[in-house]
Structure formats: structure tokens, C-alpha cells
Motif scaffolding. Structure first.
Motif, PDB file in Angstrom:
ATOM      1  N   VAL A 131       0.821  -1.222   0.000  1.00  0.00           N
ATOM      2  CA  VAL A 131       0.000   0.000   0.000  1.00  0.00           C
ATOM      3  C   VAL A 131       0.852   1.267   0.000  1.00  0.00           C
ATOM      4  N   GLU A 132       0.427   2.213  -0.836  1.00  0.00           N
ATOM      5  CA  GLU A 132       0.977   3.573  -0.813  1.00  0.00           C
ATOM      6  C   GLU A 132      -0.177   4.547  -0.605  1.00  0.00           C
ATOM      7  N   VAL A 133      -0.034   5.415   0.372  1.00  0.00           N
ATOM      8  CA  VAL A 133      -1.087   6.374   0.704  1.00  0.00           C
ATOM      9  C   VAL A 133      -0.619   7.780   0.350  1.00  0.00           C
ATOM     10  N   LYS A 134      -1.466   8.491  -0.388  1.00  0.00           N
ATOM     11  CA  LYS A 134      -1.174   9.874  -0.745  1.00  0.00           C
ATOM     12  C   LYS A 134      -2.334  10.761  -0.302  1.00  0.00           C
ATOM     13  N   VAL A 135      -2.034  11.795   0.448  1.00  0.00           N
ATOM     14  CA  VAL A 135      -3.052  12.776   0.805  1.00  0.00           C
ATOM     15  C   VAL A 135      -3.043  13.846  -0.275  1.00  0.00           C
ATOM     16  N   GLY A 136      -4.108  13.882  -1.053  1.00  0.00           N
ATOM     17  CA  GLY A 136      -4.157  14.821  -2.158  1.00  0.00           C
ATOM     18  C   GLY A 136      -5.466  14.700  -2.916  1.00  0.00           C
ATOM     19  N   ASP A 137      -5.567  15.445  -3.996  1.00  0.00           N
ATOM     20  CA  ASP A 137      -6.774  15.533  -4.801  1.00  0.00           C
ATOM     21  C   ASP A 137      -6.833  14.364  -5.782  1.00  0.00           C
ATOM     22  N   GLY A 138      -7.781  13.455  -5.576  1.00  0.00           N
ATOM     23  CA  GLY A 138      -7.912  12.300  -6.453  1.00  0.00           C
ATOM     24  C   GLY A 138      -8.237  12.679  -7.882  1.00  0.00           C
ATOM     25  N   PHE A 139      -9.011  13.734  -8.058  1.00  0.00           N
ATOM     26  CA  PHE A 139      -9.365  14.210  -9.395  1.00  0.00           C
ATOM     27  C   PHE A 139      -8.100  14.597 -10.159  1.00  0.00           C
ATOM     28  N   MET A 140      -7.209  15.332  -9.491  1.00  0.00           N
ATOM     29  CA  MET A 140      -5.972  15.749 -10.141  1.00  0.00           C
ATOM     30  C   MET A 140      -5.028  14.573 -10.354  1.00  0.00           C
ATOM     31  N   HIS A 141      -5.017  13.637  -9.421  1.00  0.00           N
ATOM     32  CA  HIS A 141      -4.167  12.448  -9.583  1.00  0.00           C
ATOM     33  C   HIS A 141      -4.583  11.683 -10.835  1.00  0.00           C
ATOM     34  N   ILE A 142      -5.873  11.537 -11.035  1.00  0.00           N
ATOM     35  CA  ILE A 142      -6.365  10.879 -12.245  1.00  0.00           C
ATOM     36  C   ILE A 142      -5.948  11.665 -13.478  1.00  0.00           C
ATOM     37  N   ALA A 143      -6.128  12.978 -13.436  1.00  0.00           N
ATOM     38  CA  ALA A 143      -5.813  13.815 -14.592  1.00  0.00           C
ATOM     39  C   ALA A 143      -4.337  13.744 -14.982  1.00  0.00           C
ATOM     40  N   GLU A 144      -3.494  13.474 -14.006  1.00  0.00           N
ATOM     41  CA  GLU A 144      -2.047  13.454 -14.249  1.00  0.00           C
ATOM     42  C   GLU A 144      -1.513  12.050 -14.534  1.00  0.00           C
ATOM     43  N   SER A 145      -2.394  11.044 -14.552  1.00  0.00           N
ATOM     44  CA  SER A 145      -1.966   9.656 -14.754  1.00  0.00           C
ATOM     45  C   SER A 145      -2.317   9.191 -16.165  1.00  0.00           C
ATOM     46  N   ARG A 146      -1.435   8.378 -16.752  1.00  0.00           N
ATOM     47  CA  ARG A 146      -1.670   7.816 -18.078  1.00  0.00           C
ATOM     48  C   ARG A 146      -1.248   6.354 -18.093  1.00  0.00           C
ATOM     49  N   ASP A 147      -2.159   5.472 -18.505  1.00  0.00           N
ATOM     50  CA  ASP A 147      -1.847   4.045 -18.662  1.00  0.00           C
ATOM     51  C   ASP A 147      -1.164   3.474 -17.416  1.00  0.00           C
ATOM     52  N   ALA A 148      -1.642   3.874 -16.262  1.00  0.00           N
ATOM     53  CA  ALA A 148      -0.938   3.553 -15.025  1.00  0.00           C
ATOM     54  C   ALA A 148      -1.559   2.416 -14.225  1.00  0.00           C
ATOM     55  N   TYR A 149      -2.874   2.208 -14.374  1.00  0.00           N
ATOM     56  CA  TYR A 149      -3.562   1.299 -13.465  1.00  0.00           C
ATOM     57  C   TYR A 149      -4.365   0.236 -14.218  1.00  0.00           C
ATOM     58  N   ASP A 150      -4.418  -0.938 -13.606  1.00  0.00           N
ATOM     59  CA  ASP A 150      -5.269  -2.001 -14.131  1.00  0.00           C
ATOM     60  C   ASP A 150      -6.712  -1.821 -13.660  1.00  0.00           C
ATOM     61  N   VAL A 151      -6.856  -1.412 -12.412  1.00  0.00           N
ATOM     62  CA  VAL A 151      -8.178  -1.221 -11.819  1.00  0.00           C
ATOM     63  C   VAL A 151      -8.182   0.067 -11.014  1.00  0.00           C
ATOM     64  N   ILE A 152      -9.244   0.848 -11.169  1.00  0.00           N
ATOM     65  CA  ILE A 152      -9.448   2.065 -10.377  1.00  0.00           C
ATOM     66  C   ILE A 152     -10.778   1.942  -9.655  1.00  0.00           C
ATOM     67  N   MET A 153     -10.779   2.262  -8.365  1.00  0.00           N
ATOM     68  CA  MET A 153     -11.988   2.214  -7.550  1.00  0.00           C
ATOM     69  C   MET A 153     -12.247   3.606  -6.987  1.00  0.00           C
ATOM     70  N   VAL A 154     -13.424   4.130  -7.245  1.00  0.00           N
ATOM     71  CA  VAL A 154     -13.790   5.456  -6.756  1.00  0.00           C
ATOM     72  C   VAL A 154     -14.682   5.273  -5.529  1.00  0.00           C
ATOM     73  N   ASP A 155     -14.072   5.409  -4.363  1.00  0.00           N
ATOM     74  CA  ASP A 155     -14.765   5.242  -3.086  1.00  0.00           C
ATOM     75  C   ASP A 155     -14.987   6.634  -2.502  1.00  0.00           C
ATOM     76  N   SER A 156     -15.938   7.339  -3.078  1.00  0.00           N
ATOM     77  CA  SER A 156     -16.166   8.738  -2.722  1.00  0.00           C
ATOM     78  C   SER A 156     -17.361   8.884  -1.787  1.00  0.00           C
ATOM     79  N   THR A 157     -17.490  10.086  -1.241  1.00  0.00           N
ATOM     80  CA  THR A 157     -18.715  10.427  -0.538  1.00  0.00           C
ATOM     81  C   THR A 157     -19.815  10.638  -1.571  1.00  0.00           C
ATOM     82  N   GLU A 158     -21.005  10.980  -1.115  1.00  0.00           N
ATOM     83  CA  GLU A 158     -22.063  11.364  -2.043  1.00  0.00           C
ATOM     84  C   GLU A 158     -21.660  12.659  -2.751  1.00  0.00           C
ATOM     85  N   PRO A 159     -22.300  12.990  -3.868  1.00  0.00           N
ATOM     86  CA  PRO A 159     -21.852  14.133  -4.678  1.00  0.00           C
ATOM     87  C   PRO A 159     -22.154  15.498  -4.063  1.00  0.00           C
ATOM     88  N   VAL A 160     -21.473  15.761  -2.959  1.00  0.00           N
ATOM     89  CA  VAL A 160     -21.534  17.083  -2.332  1.00  0.00           C
ATOM     90  C   VAL A 160     -20.117  17.477  -1.959  1.00  0.00           C
TER      91      VAL A 160
END
Length: 275
Positions: A131-160
Motif C-alpha cells: 500500500v501507498e497512501v497519498k493525501v491529495g486531490d484524487g481528481f488531479m491524480h487521475i488527470a495526471e496519470s496515463r496508462d498507469a492502473y489495471d483497476v481504479i476504484m472510486v470510493d467517494s462520498t455522495e456528490p456534495v
């Protein structure tokens, strides 16, 4: 005197639980965080007044977020969790021997901090070697990643609050780019009783990006209505076409290979939402 916590799930409906004590309360940089010890569900984490997880029923949500995509993908070496600061999804991910690295990006480090303190059975994998833990903006992490992951899981709060942008089409387009050529992702997509329009819009957006898009459900008693949905978008692998030999034994309380398939059988009113 009795103390009760109530989550107002709509203007006219809520869920309530008797509280033994308040363990912690704080206005973080991003949201109101409360840790409560309840009579019925054990320790409970709420954010902005919404139940995120409880010790009693957390296993349903965390198992269904993790195991459905991880058994669908034949070789999920690199996995990303966006959100999930309580650590429950990580705990389930590291049960899979194929996973070499699980990265968690959560915007609010306080959620991680207090989950470690008050939800130890849920947050037990934060120190796991994979495990690697990063405290940061998941939206920006996605935007800055390319061909990096086999599986992505979005475990977010409700849309607020900070999670609103995690339910937008642009985010799913970013996920597609962050995934490898045969990657897939899953996102929690709220409940069909009160948020049918949200489910319909997310499903439509994901279907326009991913050739395989499906909705599945699980029963989580402390979430609004108890019936919860998850949307999976896959570039190649169909979650309903998993070879029998791919399922291997792991310790679970809710998920089974039979539940894996059955969760995609939708009540008619839910199926009608995504037509």
C-alpha cells in the motif's frame, strides 16, 4: 438523557441511531468529521452529517467495491483507490495475491488519521507493504496519470462538497486515460430510491466512454434506503463472463462468487433507470 444521531437522507426521511458517546468532532479543511460510538452499529464515521461507514455493516460496501472488479480483471497488478480514507477498500484489495501495489489518494488526511484511531478493524491495511497512501486531490491524480492502473476504484462520498467533480463525465474520461488498455473501474453511485437521476446520468456518461458498462447492487443498512448501486466501466473484461477458475478463496462476510453474478440482476425499477 439519551443522545441520538439522525442523518436526514431527504427532506422528508432520515435514519437515526442511539449514540453512546462522541469520540471526536472536527471541521477539517474540507468537511465536518464526526466519530460516534453507537449502540447498534459500533463506531461510526460521518462526514458533513452523512454516514460513511460503521463497524457493523462496513464489510458489505468494502467487499463489493473491491472484489467485483478484482475478480473481473485477470491480472490486477496496479490498483488505485480514489477516496476511501477509512481504509476498508484497501483491506480487501490486499487479500488478492495478484495485486502488487495499491495506491490510495484521499483529499482529507484527517479521515485517514481518525480512522486509524477509531476504526482499527477497517483501517488495518494502511501499513501493508503493498500500500501507498497519498493525501491529495484524487481528481488531479487521475488527470495526471496515463496508462498507469489495471483497476481504479472510486470510493467517494455522495456528490456534495469536494466529491462533486468525481461524478462528472470529464472525470470518467480521465479514468479511461489513467487505465491501461485492458483496464476497468468501479464507482459507488448512490441509491435508486432517492438518486435515480444521478444513477441514470452516471451510467449514460460511463457507457459513452467504456464498451462494457454495468450496474450492480448491494444491501448496506446504514446508507440511504439500504439499497446501494455501483457502476463498473471496463475496456475489455465483462464482470458477468468471469471464468470459474479465476475465483479463489478469500476471507469475506458478504461477497461470494454467486453474489458476484447475482448482484448484477437488477430489480425492474432499477433496471428501468438505466435503460
Amino acid at each position: 438523557m439519551e443522545l441520538w444521531y439522525t442523518e436526514k437522507q431527504t427532506e422528508n426521511f432520515g435514519i437515526t441511531a442511539k449514540v453512546k458517546q462522541t469520540l471526536h468532532t472536527e471541521q477539517t479543511e474540507f468537511q465536518r468529521l464526526d466519530m460516534l460510538e453507537t449502540e447498534e452499529f459500533g463506531n461510526m464515521l460521518t462526514l458533513d452529517g452523512m454516514v460513511m461507514t460503521t463497524e457493523k455493516d462496513e464489510f458489505v460496501y468494502h467487499e463489493m467495491v473491491a472484489h467485483v472488479p478484482l475478480f473481473t480483471h485477470p491480472n490486477p497488478k496496479h490498483v488505485l483507490v480514489v477516496g476511501g480514507g477509512d481504509g476498508g477498500v484497501l483491506r480487501e484489495i490486499v487479500k488478492h495475491p495478484e495485486v502488487e501495489k495499491a495506491t490510495l489518494v484521499d483529499i482529507d488526511g484527517k479521515v485517514i488519521e481518525y480512522s486509524k484511531k477509531y476504526l482499527p478493524t477497517i483501517s488495518s491495511a494502511f501499513d501493508h507493504s503493498k500500500v501507498e497512501v497519498k493525501v491529495g486531490d484524487g481528481f488531479m491524480h487521475i488527470a495526471e496519470s496515463r496508462d498507469a492502473y489495471d483497476v481504479i476504484m472510486v470510493d467517494s462520498t455522495e456528490p456534495v462538497g469536494p466529491a462533486v467533480k468525481l461524478f462528472e463525465k470529464g472525470f470518467y474520461e480521465g479514468i479511461s486515460k489513467a487505465l491501461k488498455e485492458d483496464g476497468l473501474f468501479i464507482a459507488q453511485t448512490d441509491n435508486p430510491w432517492f438518486k435515480a437521476d444521478l444513477i441514470a446520468q452516471v451510467f449514460k456518461d460511463v457507457k459513452e466512454i467504456f464498451p462494457i458498462t454495468k450496474l450492480y447492487t448491494a444491501n448496506v443498512p446504514t446508507y440511504p434506503s439500504g439499497l446501494w448501486t455501483f457502476t463498473i466501466g471496463s475496456k475489455k473484461y465483462d464482470p458477468l463472463d468471469v471464468p470459474e477458475e479465476r475465483f479463489h478463496d478469500i476471507e469475506t462476510k458478504y461477497y461470494t462468487k454467486e453474489i458476484h453474478k447475482a448482484s448484477f440482476v437488477l430489480p425492474k425499477f432499477v433496471g428501468d433507470i438505466i435503460k
